[in-house]
Design a protein around this motif. Sequence first.
Motif, PDB file in Angstrom:
ATOM      1  N   TYR A   1      -3.714  11.196  -2.266  1.00  0.00           N
ATOM      2  CA  TYR A   1      -3.870  11.018  -0.836  1.00  0.00           C
ATOM      3  C   TYR A   1      -3.528  12.364  -0.195  1.00  0.00           C
ATOM      4  CZ  TYR A   1      -1.716   8.745   3.497  1.00  0.00           C
ATOM      5  OH  TYR A   1      -1.322   8.233   4.798  1.00  0.00           O
TER       6      TYR A   1
ATOM      7  N   HIS B   1       4.462  13.780   8.958  1.00  0.00           N
ATOM      8  CA  HIS B   1       5.069  12.621   9.279  1.00  0.00           C
ATOM      9  C   HIS B   1       4.156  11.777  10.483  1.00  0.00           C
ATOM     10  CE1 HIS B   1       9.078  12.484   6.940  1.00  0.00           C
ATOM     11  NE2 HIS B   1       8.204  13.633   6.769  1.00  0.00           N
TER      12      HIS B   1
ATOM     13  N   ARG C   1       2.850   3.654   8.763  1.00  0.00           N
ATOM     14  CA  ARG C   1       3.536   4.950   8.894  1.00  0.00           C
ATOM     15  C   ARG C   1       3.469   5.842   7.498  1.00  0.00           C
ATOM     16  NH1 ARG C   1       8.710   4.021   9.214  1.00  0.00           N
ATOM     17  NH2 ARG C   1       8.625   1.989   8.800  1.00  0.00           N
ATOM     18  N   THR C   2       3.486   7.018   7.750  1.00  0.00           N
ATOM     19  CA  THR C   2       3.594   8.039   6.526  1.00  0.00           C
ATOM     20  C   THR C   2       4.521   9.077   6.602  1.00  0.00           C
ATOM     21  OG1 THR C   2       2.299   9.426   4.908  1.00  0.00           O
ATOM     22  CG2 THR C   2       1.610   9.601   7.141  1.00  0.00           C
ATOM     23  N   ASN C   3       5.209   9.429   5.460  1.00  0.00           N
ATOM     24  CA  ASN C   3       6.106  10.524   5.615  1.00  0.00           C
ATOM     25  C   ASN C   3       5.517  11.755   4.735  1.00  0.00           C
ATOM     26  OD1 ASN C   3       6.060   9.846   2.734  1.00  0.00           O
ATOM     27  ND2 ASN C   3       8.330   9.442   2.778  1.00  0.00           N
TER      28      ASN C   3
ATOM     29  N   TYR D   1       3.754  11.145   2.106  1.00  0.00           N
ATOM     30  CA  TYR D   1       3.313  10.656   0.816  1.00  0.00           C
ATOM     31  C   TYR D   1       3.316   9.263   0.618  1.00  0.00           C
ATOM     32  CZ  TYR D   1       4.373   9.675  -4.313  1.00  0.00           C
ATOM     33  OH  TYR D   1       4.140   9.283  -5.635  1.00  0.00           O
ATOM     34  N   SER D   2       4.595   8.538   1.029  1.00  0.00           N
ATOM     35  CA  SER D   2       4.452   7.104   0.944  1.00  0.00           C
ATOM     36  C   SER D   2       3.845   6.530   2.323  1.00  0.00           C
ATOM     37  CB  SER D   2       6.119   6.715   1.094  1.00  0.00           C
ATOM     38  OG  SER D   2       6.683   7.087   0.118  1.00  0.00           O
ATOM     39  N   PHE D   3       3.312   5.255   2.085  1.00  0.00           N
ATOM     40  CA  PHE D   3       2.616   4.554   3.194  1.00  0.00           C
ATOM     41  C   PHE D   3       3.416   3.283   3.388  1.00  0.00           C
ATOM     42  CE2 PHE D   3      -0.683   1.839   4.561  1.00  0.00           C
ATOM     43  CZ  PHE D   3      -0.884   2.414   5.820  1.00  0.00           C
ATOM     44  N   TRP D   4       3.748   2.902   4.692  1.00  0.00           N
ATOM     45  CA  TRP D   4       4.300   1.594   4.714  1.00  0.00           C
ATOM     46  C   TRP D   4       3.135   0.924   5.849  1.00  0.00           C
ATOM     47  CZ3 TRP D   4       7.073   6.180   4.981  1.00  0.00           C
ATOM     48  CH2 TRP D   4       8.148   6.101   4.157  1.00  0.00           C
ATOM     49  N   ASP D   5       2.586  -0.095   5.398  1.00  0.00           N
ATOM     50  CA  ASP D   5       1.535  -0.933   6.024  1.00  0.00           C
ATOM     51  C   ASP D   5       2.140  -1.775   7.025  1.00  0.00           C
ATOM     52  OD1 ASP D   5      -0.757  -2.249   6.781  1.00  0.00           O
ATOM     53  OD2 ASP D   5      -1.027  -3.148   4.706  1.00  0.00           O
TER      54      ASP D   5
END
Length: 491
Positions: A355, A399, A415-417, A419-423
């Motif tokens: 990613y 971010h 949202r992303t930081n 690395y992570s992704f919050w759908d």
Amino acid sequence: MLFSSTTNSTLWDVWLYHENGIHHLFYLANSRPDRPWDGIGLATSTDGVHFADHGMIITKAPDAEYLGAGHTWKAGDKYVFNFSESRNGRLEIFFAESDDLLHWRRIPAERSVSQASTEWYADETEISQQRWDNIWVNPDASGDGFFGYVTAVAKDGPAGLRGTCASVTSPDGIVFTTGAPVIEPGTWPDRLEIGGTTRVGEQYFMFAALAEIPLGLDWAKHHSQAVGGVYVLRADAQEGPFELDPNQPPVLVSSMGHHTYFARFYPCGEELLVAHHSLESRRFIATVMPKMGTWMAPLKKAEITDGILSLHWWTGNDAMLGRDLPRTVDLVEARLAQSLTVGSEGSVTVEAPLYAHAMMPFRYDFAQGACIEATLRGTAYDERPVAAGIILEGDQSWHGTVLTLDAAGRFEIGRTNGYSFWDEDGVSTTPLRADGSRFRVLVRGTFVEVYIDDVLTQCFALDDVPRGRLGFVAAAGTVTVSDIRVRELSL
């Protein structure tokens, strides 16, 4: 995104009427933020983008609790619109008339009131008050008089599944007689709301909206996080029955609170357009007053293919596109990319086994608004579907909000930081094309609209105005971004 009243506290339901090259925008309004809707406002535009606000044209009667929206048509040499008023929790429909579409006067109730008939429609149910709201008026298919559709609740039917649409008829477009339902009870919940009906060829298409999707109606969600949507029902006759084609997806879907909710048809010359409002912040809206921070969204063009209706970019919206903004890719910065290649023609290619982000070195004024366009294509790294998209950076580097489409046809916003992704929202749509999918993203303040190959994919409300950089996303493959263009919105 386009228009919010300058003379009233806010606006809600919108509908339009086109005459002599002028777009007449009618909107449900309130004069103070601490009270429910108490009037209908009017704004006009020559291009369908830039509107001049004329303020209230009708206010509720002193003995009414609140006022609801309606629809505008021509009856003889007069223009007419209807609106509902509530007294002691009971809705009735009233009318106003005009000679010029700008100056309006009430038609006395003894000449024009429209009431629900207890032969077919309920006074109330376990989960809904009596509903008699918004006549949508069309010419009668017989060629004589008018045929209308009203949001109502059926007297009979399974508990909780009595949402319906009443029929009404009129010889003069002012006095209406109530008829039988055009939606059979048993499929839709009591709080179904009708947004309008139009004839295309030999078929009739109806917008039916749900602000809330209850347990037991999971099939209507479209995706697991959905809380509401605008559905398209179809019939072969104006009297119905109107039913949902299993291949017809909702045209607007909201999740995690509402981004948008209600839509209406807008015949405009030879084009069939669609109007709706959008919210600048996500929140539950079904029973909350006041409903602040609401704007009219850009008009959409309705297209019908094999009986399925979809919303598309309306070329008239080009009137909102202003000067080009810088978009050079010479100083693009990438994160988590296996490789980054900048092409001489202004393209960017990113190889991302996991990613990666590729950020342009610009901070645009998204509070003023911008239109972002780019063509994205991808090649999968392995058996996972490659995904490509756009990132709107927030206050922290890497971010922000990500908009992605993958080769399996999954579009997601979240949202992303870095690395992570919050759908946070998503829909199923046409997959990322091997030869490139053209993204068009409108951003103004917290409002976002996403079009892919000029098909409306989603409306969305951000948590905050993006103030960082603009970038592009690659996941599980190699992604090339080309033909980048960023334009200021002239709103």
